[in-house]
Design a protein around this motif. Structure first.
Motif, mmCIF file in Angstrom:
data_model
loop_
_atom_site.group_PDB
_atom_site.id
_atom_site.type_symbol
_atom_site.label_atom_id
_atom_site.label_comp_id
_atom_site.label_asym_id
_atom_site.label_seq_id
_atom_site.Cartn_x
_atom_site.Cartn_y
_atom_site.Cartn_z
ATOM 1 N N GLY A 147 4.503 20.719 79.967
ATOM 2 C CA GLY A 147 5.377 20.281 81.057
ATOM 3 C C GLY A 147 5.454 18.774 81.169
ATOM 4 O O GLY A 147 6.504 18.211 81.486
ATOM 5 N N HIS A 148 4.356 18.086 80.870
ATOM 6 C CA HIS A 148 4.341 16.628 80.936
ATOM 7 C C HIS A 148 5.061 15.995 79.743
ATOM 8 O O HIS A 148 5.657 14.931 79.868
ATOM 9 N N VAL A 149 4.998 16.656 78.604
ATOM 10 C CA VAL A 149 5.654 16.120 77.406
ATOM 11 C C VAL A 149 7.161 16.302 77.534
ATOM 12 O O VAL A 149 7.933 15.439 77.168
ATOM 13 N N GLY A 150 7.575 17.464 78.067
ATOM 14 C CA GLY A 150 8.999 17.724 78.261
ATOM 15 C C GLY A 150 9.742 17.865 76.957
ATOM 16 O O GLY A 150 9.162 18.096 75.903
ATOM 17 N N GLU A 151 11.034 17.722 77.035
ATOM 18 C CA GLU A 151 11.907 17.829 75.865
ATOM 19 C C GLU A 151 12.191 16.454 75.317
ATOM 20 O O GLU A 151 12.326 15.484 76.041
ATOM 21 N N SER A 171 15.940 36.951 77.704
ATOM 22 C CA SER A 171 17.026 36.252 78.406
ATOM 23 C C SER A 171 18.376 36.623 77.803
ATOM 24 O O SER A 171 19.029 35.788 77.167
ATOM 25 N N PRO A 172 18.806 37.855 77.982
ATOM 26 C CA PRO A 172 20.099 38.254 77.419
ATOM 27 C C PRO A 172 21.216 37.364 77.958
ATOM 28 O O PRO A 172 21.184 36.949 79.114
ATOM 29 N N GLY A 173 22.155 37.044 77.089
ATOM 30 C CA GLY A 173 23.298 36.249 77.517
ATOM 31 C C GLY A 173 23.127 34.758 77.334
ATOM 32 O O GLY A 173 24.041 34.006 77.679
ATOM 33 N N VAL A 174 21.981 34.306 76.796
ATOM 34 C CA VAL A 174 21.836 32.865 76.572
ATOM 35 C C VAL A 174 22.835 32.426 75.505
ATOM 36 O O VAL A 174 23.197 33.183 74.610
ATOM 37 N N THR A 175 23.263 31.200 75.624
ATOM 38 C CA THR A 175 24.167 30.649 74.623
ATOM 39 C C THR A 175 23.366 30.182 73.416
ATOM 40 O O THR A 175 22.145 30.028 73.484
ATOM 41 N N SER A 176 24.048 29.921 72.346
ATOM 42 C CA SER A 176 23.395 29.417 71.142
ATOM 43 C C SER A 176 22.713 28.079 71.413
ATOM 44 O O SER A 176 21.607 27.823 70.927
ATOM 45 N N ALA A 177 23.346 27.225 72.195
ATOM 46 C CA ALA A 177 22.751 25.924 72.526
ATOM 47 C C ALA A 177 21.489 26.103 73.366
ATOM 48 O O ALA A 177 20.480 25.424 73.140
ATOM 49 N N GLU A 178 21.519 27.013 74.333
ATOM 50 C CA GLU A 178 20.327 27.288 75.145
ATOM 51 C C GLU A 178 19.218 27.877 74.284
ATOM 52 O O GLU A 178 18.047 27.536 74.439
ATOM 53 N N LEU A 179 19.607 28.742 73.367
ATOM 54 C CA LEU A 179 18.647 29.345 72.451
ATOM 55 C C LEU A 179 18.001 28.277 71.569
ATOM 56 O O LEU A 179 16.785 28.280 71.366
ATOM 57 N N ALA A 180 18.795 27.357 71.078
ATOM 58 C CA ALA A 180 18.274 26.266 70.240
ATOM 59 C C ALA A 180 17.236 25.458 71.013
ATOM 60 O O ALA A 180 16.164 25.143 70.481
ATOM 61 N N ARG A 181 17.543 25.133 72.263
ATOM 62 C CA ARG A 181 16.581 24.383 73.084
ATOM 63 C C ARG A 181 15.306 25.191 73.306
ATOM 64 O O ARG A 181 14.202 24.658 73.248
ATOM 65 N N ALA A 182 15.454 26.479 73.553
ATOM 66 C CA ALA A 182 14.295 27.324 73.846
ATOM 67 C C ALA A 182 13.354 27.463 72.648
ATOM 68 O O ALA A 182 12.143 27.571 72.826
ATOM 69 N N VAL A 183 13.905 27.455 71.442
ATOM 70 C CA VAL A 183 13.059 27.621 70.249
ATOM 71 C C VAL A 183 12.837 26.303 69.520
ATOM 72 O O VAL A 183 12.330 26.281 68.398
ATOM 73 N N LEU A 184 13.206 25.195 70.168
ATOM 74 C CA LEU A 184 12.925 23.847 69.669
ATOM 75 C C LEU A 184 13.566 23.563 68.310
ATOM 76 O O LEU A 184 12.906 23.130 67.361
#
Length: 148
Positions: free
Chosen positions: A143-147, A52-65
């Motif tokens: 998917g059921h647990v979510g963020e 996902s090139p171009g993700v922001t640092s905040a998006e990256l943080a969410r993606a890697v928990l």
């Protein structure tokens, strides 16, 4: 099965078993990545940035928990190793584009080779059908647990 109110073996709780399993798997995953010098989270960062090139640092943080604060420190470490680079001057409230360097991409390829071998061994032990079913069920549960 014992009544939940009276206790009983903790292994009867799905979440308890998953937490125990996750701890074991994280250690095994880390050991698999050890020859590359990458932690599981660093591997995830490189993989997400590549996919996902171009993700922001905040998006990256969410993606890697992880938290945005922890992500900043992690990116600093990875940048000092030459694995990623932030291509614009950072400033308060401004997202600095992050990209994987050639060295980071080469290390990620090596890490993928090791992770693929680990997954292949698991796939062989489980069998293809059970591996696919378990992967699907874990995705449903995630998917059921979510963020949080």
């Amino acid at each position: 099965m014992t009544s939940r109110a009276s206790g009983g073996p903790p292994d009867e709780f799905l979440e308890y078993r998953l937490v125990r399993l996750a701890s074991r798997l994280e250690r095994r995953f880390a050991a698999t990545l050890a020859p590359t010098g990458l932690s599981p989270r660093q591997f995830s960062v490189l993989a997400v940035l590549t996919e996902s090139p171009g993700v922001t640092s905040a998006e990256l943080a969410r993606a890697v928990l992880t938290t945005p604060q922890s992500m900043g420190a992690l990116l600093d470490q990875m940048e000092s190793r030459g694995l990623v680079e932030r291509t614009a001057e950072r400033g308060r409230g401004r997202a600095a584009p992050i990209r994987v360097t050639d060295a980071g991409a080469a290390l990620l390829r090596e890490a993928y080779r090791l992770v693929d071998a680990l997954d292949g061994a698991t796939r062989q032990r489980l069998g293809e059908r059970d591996h696919q079913q378990l992967t699907r069920l874990l995705a449903v549960l995630e998917g059921h647990v979510g963020e949080d």
